[in-house]
Motif scaffolding. Structure first.
Motif, PDB file in Angstrom:
ATOM      1  N   GLY A   1       7.079  -9.886 -48.710  1.00  0.00           N
ATOM      2  CA  GLY A   1       6.091 -10.805 -48.164  1.00  0.00           C
ATOM      3  C   GLY A   1       6.507 -11.394 -46.837  1.00  0.00           C
ATOM      4  O   GLY A   1       7.682 -11.646 -46.603  1.00  0.00           O
ATOM      5  N   LEU A   2       5.552 -11.629 -45.960  1.00  0.00           N
ATOM      6  CA  LEU A   2       5.837 -12.206 -44.652  1.00  0.00           C
ATOM      7  C   LEU A   2       5.924 -13.719 -44.792  1.00  0.00           C
ATOM      8  O   LEU A   2       4.919 -14.408 -44.898  1.00  0.00           O
ATOM      9  CB  LEU A   2       4.731 -11.836 -43.654  1.00  0.00           C
ATOM     10  N   ASN A   3       7.148 -14.215 -44.829  1.00  0.00           N
ATOM     11  CA  ASN A   3       7.326 -15.668 -44.883  1.00  0.00           C
ATOM     12  C   ASN A   3       8.551 -16.057 -44.075  1.00  0.00           C
ATOM     13  O   ASN A   3       9.357 -15.207 -43.692  1.00  0.00           O
ATOM     14  CB  ASN A   3       7.445 -16.171 -46.332  1.00  0.00           C
ATOM     15  N   SER A   4       8.705 -17.332 -43.830  1.00  0.00           N
ATOM     16  CA  SER A   4       9.739 -17.798 -42.910  1.00  0.00           C
ATOM     17  C   SER A   4      11.151 -17.528 -43.411  1.00  0.00           C
ATOM     18  O   SER A   4      12.078 -17.390 -42.618  1.00  0.00           O
ATOM     19  CB  SER A   4       9.565 -19.297 -42.644  1.00  0.00           C
ATOM     20  N   SER A   5      11.334 -17.453 -44.709  1.00  0.00           N
ATOM     21  CA  SER A   5      12.679 -17.239 -45.228  1.00  0.00           C
ATOM     22  C   SER A   5      13.138 -15.796 -45.063  1.00  0.00           C
ATOM     23  O   SER A   5      14.329 -15.519 -45.030  1.00  0.00           O
ATOM     24  CB  SER A   5      12.743 -17.626 -46.710  1.00  0.00           C
ATOM     25  N   ILE A   6      12.188 -14.861 -44.987  1.00  0.00           N
ATOM     26  CA  ILE A   6      12.543 -13.446 -44.848  1.00  0.00           C
ATOM     27  C   ILE A   6      12.373 -12.984 -43.405  1.00  0.00           C
ATOM     28  O   ILE A   6      13.286 -12.446 -42.795  1.00  0.00           O
ATOM     29  CB  ILE A   6      11.682 -12.573 -45.787  1.00  0.00           C
TER      30      ILE A   6
ATOM     31  N   HIS B   1      12.613 -14.004 -40.389  1.00  0.00           N
ATOM     32  CA  HIS B   1      13.115 -14.974 -39.421  1.00  0.00           C
ATOM     33  C   HIS B   1      13.344 -14.280 -38.086  1.00  0.00           C
ATOM     34  O   HIS B   1      13.846 -13.155 -38.044  1.00  0.00           O
ATOM     35  CB  HIS B   1      14.421 -15.602 -39.917  1.00  0.00           C
ATOM     36  N   PRO B   2      12.996 -14.933 -36.989  1.00  0.00           N
ATOM     37  CA  PRO B   2      13.176 -14.308 -35.672  1.00  0.00           C
ATOM     38  C   PRO B   2      14.592 -13.816 -35.401  1.00  0.00           C
ATOM     39  O   PRO B   2      14.784 -12.831 -34.692  1.00  0.00           O
ATOM     40  CB  PRO B   2      12.783 -15.429 -34.706  1.00  0.00           C
ATOM     41  N   ARG B   3      15.588 -14.475 -35.964  1.00  0.00           N
ATOM     42  CA  ARG B   3      16.973 -14.064 -35.666  1.00  0.00           C
ATOM     43  C   ARG B   3      17.237 -12.638 -36.121  1.00  0.00           C
ATOM     44  O   ARG B   3      18.016 -11.925 -35.479  1.00  0.00           O
ATOM     45  CB  ARG B   3      17.977 -15.031 -36.292  1.00  0.00           C
ATOM     46  N   GLU B   4      16.613 -12.215 -37.238  1.00  0.00           N
ATOM     47  CA  GLU B   4      16.825 -10.850 -37.708  1.00  0.00           C
ATOM     48  C   GLU B   4      16.223  -9.838 -36.744  1.00  0.00           C
ATOM     49  O   GLU B   4      16.752  -8.746 -36.558  1.00  0.00           O
ATOM     50  CB  GLU B   4      16.198 -10.674 -39.101  1.00  0.00           C
ATOM     51  N   ILE B   5      15.113 -10.207 -36.134  1.00  0.00           N
ATOM     52  CA  ILE B   5      14.433  -9.308 -35.209  1.00  0.00           C
ATOM     53  C   ILE B   5      15.131  -9.285 -33.855  1.00  0.00           C
ATOM     54  O   ILE B   5      15.361  -8.220 -33.278  1.00  0.00           O
ATOM     55  CB  ILE B   5      12.957  -9.739 -35.073  1.00  0.00           C
ATOM     56  N   PHE B   6      15.510 -10.449 -33.365  1.00  0.00           N
ATOM     57  CA  PHE B   6      16.161 -10.513 -32.054  1.00  0.00           C
ATOM     58  C   PHE B   6      17.604 -10.027 -32.102  1.00  0.00           C
ATOM     59  O   PHE B   6      18.148  -9.630 -31.075  1.00  0.00           O
ATOM     60  CB  PHE B   6      16.071 -11.936 -31.487  1.00  0.00           C
ATOM     61  N   ARG B   7      18.212 -10.046 -33.278  1.00  0.00           N
ATOM     62  CA  ARG B   7      19.551  -9.474 -33.387  1.00  0.00           C
ATOM     63  C   ARG B   7      19.512  -8.001 -33.002  1.00  0.00           C
ATOM     64  O   ARG B   7      20.386  -7.499 -32.286  1.00  0.00           O
ATOM     65  CB  ARG B   7      20.075  -9.632 -34.818  1.00  0.00           C
ATOM     66  N   GLY B   8      18.473  -7.291 -33.468  1.00  0.00           N
ATOM     67  CA  GLY B   8      18.330  -5.883 -33.103  1.00  0.00           C
ATOM     68  C   GLY B   8      18.043  -5.707 -31.625  1.00  0.00           C
ATOM     69  O   GLY B   8      18.554  -4.780 -30.989  1.00  0.00           O
ATOM     70  N   ALA B   9      17.234  -6.603 -31.053  1.00  0.00           N
ATOM     71  CA  ALA B   9      16.906  -6.513 -29.627  1.00  0.00           C
ATOM     72  C   ALA B   9      18.158  -6.625 -28.777  1.00  0.00           C
ATOM     73  O   ALA B   9      18.342  -5.890 -27.795  1.00  0.00           O
ATOM     74  CB  ALA B   9      15.904  -7.607 -29.257  1.00  0.00           C
ATOM     75  N   VAL B  10      19.041  -7.536 -29.154  1.00  0.00           N
ATOM     76  CA  VAL B  10      20.300  -7.701 -28.417  1.00  0.00           C
ATOM     77  C   VAL B  10      21.196  -6.484 -28.634  1.00  0.00           C
ATOM     78  O   VAL B  10      21.801  -5.962 -27.690  1.00  0.00           O
ATOM     79  CB  VAL B  10      21.010  -8.995 -28.859  1.00  0.00           C
ATOM     80  N   ARG B  11      21.271  -6.026 -29.870  1.00  0.00           N
ATOM     81  CA  ARG B  11      22.137  -4.885 -30.188  1.00  0.00           C
ATOM     82  C   ARG B  11      21.730  -3.633 -29.408  1.00  0.00           C
ATOM     83  O   ARG B  11      22.590  -2.889 -28.929  1.00  0.00           O
ATOM     84  CB  ARG B  11      22.069  -4.608 -31.686  1.00  0.00           C
TER      85      ARG B  11
ATOM     86  N   ASP C   1      10.611  -9.924 -24.026  1.00  0.00           N
ATOM     87  CA  ASP C   1       9.170 -10.121 -24.211  1.00  0.00           C
ATOM     88  C   ASP C   1       8.671  -9.558 -25.535  1.00  0.00           C
ATOM     89  O   ASP C   1       8.980  -8.414 -25.891  1.00  0.00           O
ATOM     90  CB  ASP C   1       8.392  -9.444 -23.077  1.00  0.00           C
ATOM     91  N   LEU C   2       7.891 -10.363 -26.240  1.00  0.00           N
ATOM     92  CA  LEU C   2       7.129  -9.853 -27.381  1.00  0.00           C
ATOM     93  C   LEU C   2       5.795  -9.380 -26.822  1.00  0.00           C
ATOM     94  O   LEU C   2       4.928 -10.179 -26.487  1.00  0.00           O
ATOM     95  CB  LEU C   2       6.909 -10.945 -28.428  1.00  0.00           C
ATOM     96  N   LEU C   3       5.645  -8.055 -26.699  1.00  0.00           N
ATOM     97  CA  LEU C   3       4.423  -7.505 -26.100  1.00  0.00           C
ATOM     98  C   LEU C   3       3.229  -7.626 -27.034  1.00  0.00           C
ATOM     99  O   LEU C   3       2.107  -7.854 -26.582  1.00  0.00           O
ATOM    100  CB  LEU C   3       4.635  -6.040 -25.711  1.00  0.00           C
ATOM    101  N   ASP C   4       3.486  -7.488 -28.331  1.00  0.00           N
ATOM    102  CA  ASP C   4       2.356  -7.537 -29.267  1.00  0.00           C
ATOM    103  C   ASP C   4       2.868  -7.658 -30.690  1.00  0.00           C
ATOM    104  O   ASP C   4       4.022  -7.331 -30.989  1.00  0.00           O
ATOM    105  CB  ASP C   4       1.503  -6.270 -29.137  1.00  0.00           C
ATOM    106  N   HIS C   5       2.003  -8.143 -31.536  1.00  0.00           N
ATOM    107  CA  HIS C   5       2.205  -8.108 -32.983  1.00  0.00           C
ATOM    108  C   HIS C   5       0.957  -7.437 -33.544  1.00  0.00           C
ATOM    109  O   HIS C   5      -0.156  -7.955 -33.389  1.00  0.00           O
ATOM    110  CB  HIS C   5       2.374  -9.525 -33.541  1.00  0.00           C
TER     111      HIS C   5
ATOM    112  N   THR D   1       3.902 -15.184 -35.237  1.00  0.00           N
ATOM    113  CA  THR D   1       3.781 -14.550 -33.926  1.00  0.00           C
ATOM    114  C   THR D   1       4.075 -15.543 -32.811  1.00  0.00           C
ATOM    115  O   THR D   1       4.774 -15.219 -31.843  1.00  0.00           O
ATOM    116  CB  THR D   1       2.365 -13.967 -33.749  1.00  0.00           C
ATOM    117  N   ARG D   2       3.542 -16.740 -32.922  1.00  0.00           N
ATOM    118  CA  ARG D   2       3.791 -17.752 -31.899  1.00  0.00           C
ATOM    119  C   ARG D   2       5.270 -18.126 -31.826  1.00  0.00           C
ATOM    120  O   ARG D   2       5.818 -18.335 -30.741  1.00  0.00           O
ATOM    121  CB  ARG D   2       2.921 -18.976 -32.170  1.00  0.00           C
ATOM    122  N   ARG D   3       5.890 -18.202 -32.994  1.00  0.00           N
ATOM    123  CA  ARG D   3       7.319 -18.521 -33.009  1.00  0.00           C
ATOM    124  C   ARG D   3       8.131 -17.396 -32.374  1.00  0.00           C
ATOM    125  O   ARG D   3       9.093 -17.640 -31.634  1.00  0.00           O
ATOM    126  CB  ARG D   3       7.769 -18.735 -34.465  1.00  0.00           C
ATOM    127  N   MET D   4       7.722 -16.154 -32.630  1.00  0.00           N
ATOM    128  CA  MET D   4       8.390 -15.015 -32.016  1.00  0.00           C
ATOM    129  C   MET D   4       8.233 -15.038 -30.501  1.00  0.00           C
ATOM    130  O   MET D   4       9.173 -14.749 -29.755  1.00  0.00           O
ATOM    131  CB  MET D   4       7.817 -13.712 -32.580  1.00  0.00           C
TER     132      MET D   4
END
Length: 230
Positions: free
Chosen positions: A152-157, A159-169, A209-213, A196-199
């Protein structure tokens, strides 16, 4: 420092120190002979590995001649046997191949429509929510596609840090996030919009840049960029 602790420091094998320095300061902080000592691992009876590494560099004058030396030439250095020579040649060749390697591209994104169509083919019909990220370079070429989570898409799962960790890597300049609605209805929920806004806010802070969701349904998709969310 106590006498006991001083003795412990003296007992630390000198050949282990380059490994410790690399671990604490990074590989770029090490001198050539220290990097070579790590590859050699051990010295010989009466000669520690640091001295052996210095002897090799002294015999071959510089790294270029060390790189081009054959196994037989490496074995002319006292303390370098067949196994060490083979291991060094393998390490040198691997380093050469790594330096010549280029980042794999798996397509280019030219529009939200193209990204949506690609994700729709892959994600429609899934029975659970999947969040997928397309990491892009400055030319909008896909350098990595990764499923960040399933559930499920929720804040506990999600989290932007998981997504941006890959972007940095992956040294991504931009990214597109996509997730599916198992119900088949791609209409965004309030949670989708807030996520999406938080991202977008995190992307602005990090310069990625977050181009789209894109939300994937059974037969169609919705671009949150096109409806003004990001």
């Amino acid at each position: 420092m106590t006498i006991k602790s001083m003795n412990l420091v003296k007992e630390v094998p000198i050949q282990s120190r380059p490994r410790e320095r690399l671990e604490h300061y990074g590989e770029k902080a090490l001198a050539n002979h220290e990097l070579l000592a790590i590859l050699l691992r051990t010295g010989t009876k009466g000669t520690n590995v640091i001295t052996l590494a210095l002897a090799m560099l002294n015999q071959f004058e510089d790294l270029y001649y060390l790189k081009t030396a054959s196994c037989q030439e490496l074995m002319t250095v006292a303390g370098i046997g067949r196994i060490k020579a083979i291991e060094l040649k393998a390490a040198i060749e691997l380093g050469t191949r790594i330096s010549q390697a280029s980042q794999i591209k798996i397509g280019q994104i030219t529009s939200s429509t193209k990204a949506g169509e690609m994700l729709l083919l892959e994600m429609r019909g899934l029975q659970q929510e999947h969040l997928v990220v397309l990491y892009l370079n400055t030319k909008n070429e896909i350098i990595k596609k990764e499923t960040i989570f399933i559930g499920g898409l929720n804040s506990s799962i999600a989290h932007p840090r998981e997504i941006f960790r890959g972007a940095v890597r992956y040294s991504a300049a931009r990214m597109i996030v996509g997730h599916n609605h198992p119900s088949g209805n791609p209409e965004p929920s309030e949670a989708d919009i807030q996520f999406t806004r938080r991202m977008s806010e995190c992307g602005e802070l990090m310069g990625i840049d977050l181009l789209d969701h894109i939300i994937i349904g059974e037969k169609e998709f919705i671009s949150l960029k096109e409806i003004g969310v990001c």
